[in-house]
Design an enzyme around this catalytic site. Structure first.
Site, PDB file in Angstrom:
ATOM      1  N   GLY A 194      -4.888  -0.160  13.762  1.00  0.00           N
ATOM      2  CA  GLY A 194      -3.701   0.339  14.284  1.00  0.00           C
ATOM      3  C   GLY A 194      -2.822  -0.933  14.462  1.00  0.00           C
ATOM      4  O   GLY A 194      -1.652  -0.982  14.944  1.00  0.00           O
ATOM      5  N   PHE A 226     -13.866   3.711   3.265  1.00  0.00           N
ATOM      6  CA  PHE A 226     -12.784   2.926   2.673  1.00  0.00           C
ATOM      7  C   PHE A 226     -12.384   3.530   1.277  1.00  0.00           C
ATOM      8  O   PHE A 226     -13.219   3.970   0.478  1.00  0.00           O
ATOM      9  CB  PHE A 226     -13.488   1.560   2.178  1.00  0.00           C
ATOM     10  CG  PHE A 226     -12.656   0.315   2.138  1.00  0.00           C
ATOM     11  CD1 PHE A 226     -11.745  -0.115   2.928  1.00  0.00           C
ATOM     12  CD2 PHE A 226     -12.032   0.380   0.400  1.00  0.00           C
ATOM     13  CE1 PHE A 226     -10.787  -0.788   2.726  1.00  0.00           C
ATOM     14  CE2 PHE A 226     -10.939  -0.701   0.303  1.00  0.00           C
ATOM     15  CZ  PHE A 226     -10.482  -1.428   1.233  1.00  0.00           C
ATOM     16  N   ASP A 265      -5.571  -0.253  -1.869  1.00  0.00           N
ATOM     17  CA  ASP A 265      -6.347  -1.248  -3.048  1.00  0.00           C
ATOM     18  C   ASP A 265      -7.639  -1.592  -2.391  1.00  0.00           C
ATOM     19  O   ASP A 265      -7.889  -1.542  -1.101  1.00  0.00           O
ATOM     20  CB  ASP A 265      -5.502  -2.461  -3.184  1.00  0.00           C
ATOM     21  CG  ASP A 265      -5.382  -3.305  -2.011  1.00  0.00           C
ATOM     22  OD1 ASP A 265      -5.108  -2.677  -0.847  1.00  0.00           O
ATOM     23  OD2 ASP A 265      -6.056  -4.316  -2.016  1.00  0.00           O
ATOM     24  N   LYS A 310      -7.345   6.988  10.120  1.00  0.00           N
ATOM     25  CA  LYS A 310      -8.829   6.933  10.368  1.00  0.00           C
ATOM     26  C   LYS A 310      -9.059   6.743  12.039  1.00  0.00           C
ATOM     27  O   LYS A 310      -8.990   5.774  12.412  1.00  0.00           O
ATOM     28  CB  LYS A 310      -9.332   5.777   9.745  1.00  0.00           C
ATOM     29  CG  LYS A 310      -9.667   5.807   8.260  1.00  0.00           C
ATOM     30  CD  LYS A 310     -10.524   4.558   8.026  1.00  0.00           C
ATOM     31  CE  LYS A 310     -10.349   4.348   6.442  1.00  0.00           C
ATOM     32  NZ  LYS A 310     -10.895   2.884   5.941  1.00  0.00           N
ATOM     33  N   GLY A 331       0.778  -1.318   0.101  1.00  0.00           N
ATOM     34  CA  GLY A 331      -0.108   0.026   0.052  1.00  0.00           C
ATOM     35  C   GLY A 331       0.795   1.076   0.098  1.00  0.00           C
ATOM     36  O   GLY A 331       0.288   2.298  -0.466  1.00  0.00           O
ATOM     37  N   THR A 345      -1.600  -3.258  12.276  1.00  0.00           N
ATOM     38  CA  THR A 345      -0.347  -3.318  11.537  1.00  0.00           C
ATOM     39  C   THR A 345       0.959  -2.784  11.981  1.00  0.00           C
ATOM     40  O   THR A 345       1.955  -3.169  12.229  1.00  0.00           O
ATOM     41  CB  THR A 345      -0.585  -2.772  10.034  1.00  0.00           C
ATOM     42  OG1 THR A 345      -1.785  -3.668   9.514  1.00  0.00           O
ATOM     43  CG2 THR A 345       0.886  -3.046   9.165  1.00  0.00           C
ATOM     44  N   ASP A 363      -5.528   2.245  10.506  1.00  0.00           N
ATOM     45  CA  ASP A 363      -6.849   2.055  10.374  1.00  0.00           C
ATOM     46  C   ASP A 363      -7.307   1.334  11.850  1.00  0.00           C
ATOM     47  O   ASP A 363      -7.411   2.361  12.826  1.00  0.00           O
ATOM     48  CB  ASP A 363      -7.244   1.064   9.184  1.00  0.00           C
ATOM     49  CG  ASP A 363      -8.968   0.787   9.217  1.00  0.00           C
ATOM     50  OD1 ASP A 363      -9.499   1.733   9.266  1.00  0.00           O
ATOM     51  OD2 ASP A 363      -9.217  -0.451   9.246  1.00  0.00           O
ATOM     52  N   ARG A 414      -4.822   0.388  -7.208  1.00  0.00           N
ATOM     53  CA  ARG A 414      -3.626   0.882  -6.371  1.00  0.00           C
ATOM     54  C   ARG A 414      -3.054   2.055  -7.409  1.00  0.00           C
ATOM     55  O   ARG A 414      -2.540   3.072  -6.969  1.00  0.00           O
ATOM     56  CB  ARG A 414      -2.531  -0.005  -6.327  1.00  0.00           C
ATOM     57  CG  ARG A 414      -2.911  -1.105  -5.173  1.00  0.00           C
ATOM     58  CD  ARG A 414      -1.701  -1.896  -4.671  1.00  0.00           C
ATOM     59  NE  ARG A 414      -2.178  -3.075  -4.101  1.00  0.00           N
ATOM     60  CZ  ARG A 414      -2.143  -3.352  -2.799  1.00  0.00           C
ATOM     61  NH1 ARG A 414      -2.282  -1.955  -2.062  1.00  0.00           N
ATOM     62  NH2 ARG A 414      -2.509  -4.430  -2.195  1.00  0.00           N
ATOM     63  N   GLU A 463       3.698   4.111   6.181  1.00  0.00           N
ATOM     64  CA  GLU A 463       2.454   3.540   5.975  1.00  0.00           C
ATOM     65  C   GLU A 463       1.515   4.173   5.133  1.00  0.00           C
ATOM     66  O   GLU A 463       1.533   5.454   5.160  1.00  0.00           O
ATOM     67  CB  GLU A 463       1.804   3.293   7.338  1.00  0.00           C
ATOM     68  CG  GLU A 463       1.616   1.713   7.688  1.00  0.00           C
ATOM     69  CD  GLU A 463       0.732   0.685   6.961  1.00  0.00           C
ATOM     70  OE1 GLU A 463       0.687   1.047   5.931  1.00  0.00           O
ATOM     71  OE2 GLU A 463       0.310  -0.184   7.718  1.00  0.00           O
ATOM     72  N   ASP A 464       0.564   3.615   4.203  1.00  0.00           N
ATOM     73  CA  ASP A 464      -0.533   4.176   3.379  1.00  0.00           C
ATOM     74  C   ASP A 464      -1.441   4.666   4.498  1.00  0.00           C
ATOM     75  O   ASP A 464      -1.923   5.936   4.406  1.00  0.00           O
ATOM     76  CB  ASP A 464      -1.098   3.442   2.379  1.00  0.00           C
ATOM     77  CG  ASP A 464      -1.498   1.788   2.974  1.00  0.00           C
ATOM     78  OD1 ASP A 464      -1.465   1.564   4.189  1.00  0.00           O
ATOM     79  OD2 ASP A 464      -2.094   1.050   2.348  1.00  0.00           O
TER      80      ASP A 464
HETATM   81  P1  IMP Z   1      -4.830  -1.613  10.092  1.00  0.00           P
HETATM   82  O1  IMP Z   1      -6.092  -2.021  10.553  1.00  0.00           O
HETATM   83  O2  IMP Z   1      -4.385  -0.361  10.804  1.00  0.00           O
HETATM   84  O3  IMP Z   1      -3.774  -2.618  10.582  1.00  0.00           O
HETATM   85  O4  IMP Z   1      -4.501  -1.286   8.754  1.00  0.00           O
HETATM   86  C1  IMP Z   1      -4.247  -2.537   7.708  1.00  0.00           C
HETATM   87  C2  IMP Z   1      -3.985  -2.063   6.406  1.00  0.00           C
HETATM   88  O5  IMP Z   1      -5.372  -2.292   5.921  1.00  0.00           O
HETATM   89  C3  IMP Z   1      -3.807  -0.861   6.025  1.00  0.00           C
HETATM   90  O6  IMP Z   1      -2.178  -1.037   5.839  1.00  0.00           O
HETATM   91  C4  IMP Z   1      -4.337  -0.717   4.586  1.00  0.00           C
HETATM   92  O7  IMP Z   1      -3.409  -1.505   3.708  1.00  0.00           O
HETATM   93  C5  IMP Z   1      -5.556  -1.473   4.915  1.00  0.00           C
HETATM   94  N1  IMP Z   1      -6.553  -0.577   4.717  1.00  0.00           N
HETATM   95  C6  IMP Z   1      -7.126  -0.087   5.856  1.00  0.00           C
HETATM   96  N2  IMP Z   1      -8.030   0.983   5.621  1.00  0.00           N
HETATM   97  C7  IMP Z   1      -8.217   1.052   3.852  1.00  0.00           C
HETATM   98  C8  IMP Z   1      -8.852   1.826   3.322  1.00  0.00           C
HETATM   99  O8  IMP Z   1      -9.926   2.495   3.374  1.00  0.00           O
HETATM  100  N3  IMP Z   1      -8.534   1.370   1.794  1.00  0.00           N
HETATM  101  C9  IMP Z   1      -7.649   0.504   1.451  1.00  0.00           C
HETATM  102  N4  IMP Z   1      -6.701  -0.249   2.253  1.00  0.00           N
HETATM  103  C10 IMP Z   1      -7.296   0.133   3.617  1.00  0.00           C
HETATM  104 MG    MG Z   2      -3.211  -2.674   2.152  1.00  0.00          MG
END
Ligand code: IMP
Ligand code: MG
Length: 182
Positions: free
Chosen positions: A104, A151, A158, A130, A43, A106, A102, A164, A98-99
């Site tokens: 947290g 989203f 993606d 977010k 991402g 990752t 969300d 992407r 990071e992209d």
């Molecule tokens: P986490 O929930 O913070 O661990 O985020 C996990 C991963 O989910 C991120 O690195 C993104 O690749 C993916 N992700 C979370 N929200 C979105 C979104 O709105 N669009 C696309 N990918 C997302």
């Molecule tokens: Mg991703």
């Protein structure tokens, strides 16, 4: 492809300007440090390339390939790190790129794994944040944009490995949180 998305949530101009600002800030903060930028793939690839070129320091680059959700729009909370760093981070200043942060999960997982390799510091720079979706508490040191619970795809992000390459960030509103069409 662009016809199926509405207005960008962040325009290319806004993104360029914000990344220049982040670059300036990181350049100032890391001037006397030994910076290594660790990109979280896939991402972060587009953001990473632009951010790295906005930082005016002789930094090192490295990457981790991480898969954190199963193609659904909703993160599963399970984080799989598929590759290893090639650079030594011991004693160096790591900035994770990071992209989006969300839940947290990752960032929390990677911070913990890399922390064991004894870097001098670890900070996090995310293009998007977010805050309303957080499940675990993490510090995001540099945030491009805080966005609502929608989203988004494009600019590296993606939906089921597609979109992407969309050159801007758009809301994907044809699916619900579980990734089902609505
Ligand atoms: P986490 O929930 O913070 O661990 O985020 C996990 C991963 O989910 C991120 O690195 C993104 O690749 C993916 N992700 C979370 N929200 C979105 C979104 O709105 N669009 C696309 N990918 C997302
Ligand atoms: Mg991703």
């Amino acid at each position: 492809m662009e016809g199926i998305f509405g207005k960008p949530i962040v325009t290319q101009e806004e993104m360029r300007a914000r990344i220049r600002e982040l670059g300036r800030q990181i350049t100032a903060d890391y001037a006397q440090k030994d910076l290594i930028l660790v990109g979280i793939l896939k991402g972060a690839y587009a953001f990473y390339a632009d951010l790295a070129r906005a930082i005016r320091l002789p930094l090192r680059v490295d990457f981790l390939l991480v898969s954190s959700y199963t193609g659904k729009a909703k993160a599963s909370g399970k984080v799989k790190v598929l590759t290893e760093l090639t650079e030594d981070i011991a004693g160096r200043d790591v900035l994770l790129v990071e992209d989006i942060v969300d839940s947290g999960c990752t960032v929390q997982h990677i911070r913990k794994t890399l922390g064991a390799k004894k870097p001098k510091s670890i900070k996090v720079c995310a293009l998007l944040n977010k805050p309303s979706r957080r499940q675990v508490e993490v510090t995001v040191d540099y945030v491009g944009f805080n966005i609502p619970n929608k989203f988004v795809v494009g600019y590296g992000l993606d939906y089921q490995q597609k979109y992407r390459n969309l050159p801007y960030l758009a809301v994907l509103d044809k699916i619900d949180e579980e990734g089902k069409p609505v």
